[in-house]
Each structure stands twice: as structure tokens, then as C-alpha cells.
Design a protein around this motif. Structure first.
Motif, PDB file in Angstrom:
ATOM      1  N   LYS A   1      35.581 103.350  88.122  1.00  0.00           N
ATOM      2  CA  LYS A   1      34.685 102.215  87.902  1.00  0.00           C
ATOM      3  C   LYS A   1      33.309 102.685  87.449  1.00  0.00           C
ATOM      4  N   GLN A   2      32.782 101.972  86.462  1.00  0.00           N
ATOM      5  CA  GLN A   2      31.428 102.166  85.990  1.00  0.00           C
ATOM      6  C   GLN A   2      30.817 100.787  85.792  1.00  0.00           C
ATOM      7  N   SER A   3      29.512 100.725  85.735  1.00  0.00           N
ATOM      8  CA  SER A   3      28.817  99.478  85.430  1.00  0.00           C
ATOM      9  C   SER A   3      28.182  99.615  84.060  1.00  0.00           C
TER      10      SER A   3
ATOM     11  N   LYS B   1      27.547  88.413  91.676  1.00  0.00           N
ATOM     12  CA  LYS B   1      28.618  89.156  92.371  1.00  0.00           C
ATOM     13  C   LYS B   1      29.973  88.450  92.359  1.00  0.00           C
TER      14      LYS B   1
ATOM     15  N   ASN C   1      25.545  98.990  81.322  1.00  0.00           N
ATOM     16  CA  ASN C   1      24.118  98.707  81.296  1.00  0.00           C
ATOM     17  C   ASN C   1      23.874  97.365  80.600  1.00  0.00           C
ATOM     18  N   THR C   2      22.948  96.598  81.131  1.00  0.00           N
ATOM     19  CA  THR C   2      22.640  95.285  80.560  1.00  0.00           C
ATOM     20  C   THR C   2      22.167  95.375  79.108  1.00  0.00           C
TER      21      THR C   2
ATOM     22  N   GLU D   1      26.484  90.925  85.125  1.00  0.00           N
ATOM     23  CA  GLU D   1      27.013  92.244  85.470  1.00  0.00           C
ATOM     24  C   GLU D   1      28.384  92.392  84.820  1.00  0.00           C
TER      25      GLU D   1
ATOM     26  N   ASP E   1      31.545  95.126  85.284  1.00  0.00           N
ATOM     27  CA  ASP E   1      32.177  96.323  85.820  1.00  0.00           C
ATOM     28  C   ASP E   1      33.228  96.759  84.814  1.00  0.00           C
ATOM     29  N   TYR E   2      33.236  98.034  84.522  1.00  0.00           N
ATOM     30  CA  TYR E   2      34.184  98.595  83.560  1.00  0.00           C
ATOM     31  C   TYR E   2      35.094  99.556  84.297  1.00  0.00           C
TER      32      TYR E   2
ATOM     33  N   ASN F   1      25.048 102.409  83.907  1.00  0.00           N
ATOM     34  CA  ASN F   1      24.200 102.310  85.103  1.00  0.00           C
ATOM     35  C   ASN F   1      24.831 103.142  86.198  1.00  0.00           C
TER      36      ASN F   1
END
Length: 166
Positions: A77-79, A119, A81-82, A20, A22-23, A165
Motif C-alpha cells: 500500500k502507498q498513498s 476516510k 500525493n494530492t 485521498e 490509496d494505491y 506520500n
């Protein structure tokens, strides 16, 4: 043109990697960032804002409390993408010295990547795209050539044009 020889990934070593990212991104003008020092004594949040944006918080993994206040500091915050991980891996990797650009401004860390596995934080990259300064926490790799070979433009292309995501 010879092929670049890559070494260890910054955040994928000794069976510790990430699943993961987090950006965190903040919109702040250089003048406003420069003024953060003046206001750092007003409150704990103002001090933390200054330390995260313009200074060296976090210095290590014992210093992760700042993550609980990123929204209050002003970061969004953004996630990531894998599907973008392989592109990120090609940037955060040991490599020989290449062409580098640098500016003489103060660092304003508007972009922060938090690498996680199950996590738990496994790596942190604070980036200033204006002056090409960076702070990396959680890697044993040789990072001194980070920023060469268009790393910053490649990373900006990923972060500012990524599929996020939700």
C-alpha cells in the motif's frame, strides 16, 4: 485535431468526491496468477487472494472487508500525493470513444486504487495493465470508454512514477 469533450468525473459527483487515494500494487507473474484458482480452497486468504487478483471482489461497497487483508494477500500500500489528483481526474472521466487496445488474456488486477473522502471509501478502480481490463465500483458515470485515448499509459505513468506520500 479536435478537442476531446469530457463529462462527469468517475469519483466526483453529487458532492461526493475524494481527498485521498490509496494505491495497492502486487508483484505477481501471469503463471502464478493463473495458478491461484487451483489453490483457492486451501484457506480463506488463498480464496480471497484469487477473488481480488483474478475475479470481481469487491462488487459493491457492502463488500469492502477485503481491504483488511490486502497485506496478507500480498499487496503493498502507498498513498498517492494530492499533487497527482488532477492528472488522475483526467483519466477517470467520461469521454467519447477513442482508440482502444485490448488483449485476450485473463485479467490480473495487480493495481488497485481506493478513492476515499474523510476516510470512507467513495470509489474503487481495479486495473489490469496487461490486458486493459478494469473494474470500477462507486461511480454513476458512463465508464465504457475508459481505456481509450491512452488512459492506461497515462495511468501507468502516474502510478509508476509518482511522488508517494509517506
Amino acid at each position: 485535431m479536435s478537442e476531446i469533450k469530457y463529462g462527469r468525473k468517475f469519483f466526483d459527483y453529487d458532492e461526493i468526491d475524494y481527498d485521498e487515494i490509496d494505491y495497492y500494487q502486487i508483484e505477481i507473474e501471469m503463471e502464478d496468477a493463473a495458478n491461484l484458482y487451483k489453490f483457492k480452497k486451501r484457506s480463506n486468504i488463498d480464496n480471497l487472494r484469487y477473488q481480488v487478483i483474478c475475479n470481481n471482489i469487491p462488487e459493491n461497497f457492502d463488500d469492502l472487508n477485503f481491504l483488511n487483508f490486502m497485506n496478507e494477500i500480498g499487496y503493498r500500500k502507498q498513498s498517492i500525493n494530492t499533487s497527482n489528483f488532477s492528472s488522475v481526474d483526467k483519466i477517470f472521466v467520461e469521454k467519447p470513444a477513442g482508440e482502444r487496445k485490448a488483449a485476450g488474456c485473463i485479467a490480473v488486477f495487480r493495481d488497485i486504487l481506493i478513492f476515499k473522502k474523510n476516510k470512507l471509501v467513495t470509489g474503487i478502480a481495479k486495473i489490469c495493465f496487461s490486458c486493459h481490463k478494469y473494474q470500477l465500483v462507486g461511480t454513476e458515470a458512463q465508464t465504457e470508454n475508459f481505456g481509450s485515448n491512452d488512459d492506461y499509459s497515462q495511468l501507468a505513468g502516474i502510478l509508476y512514477n509518482i511522488e508517494i506520500n509517506s
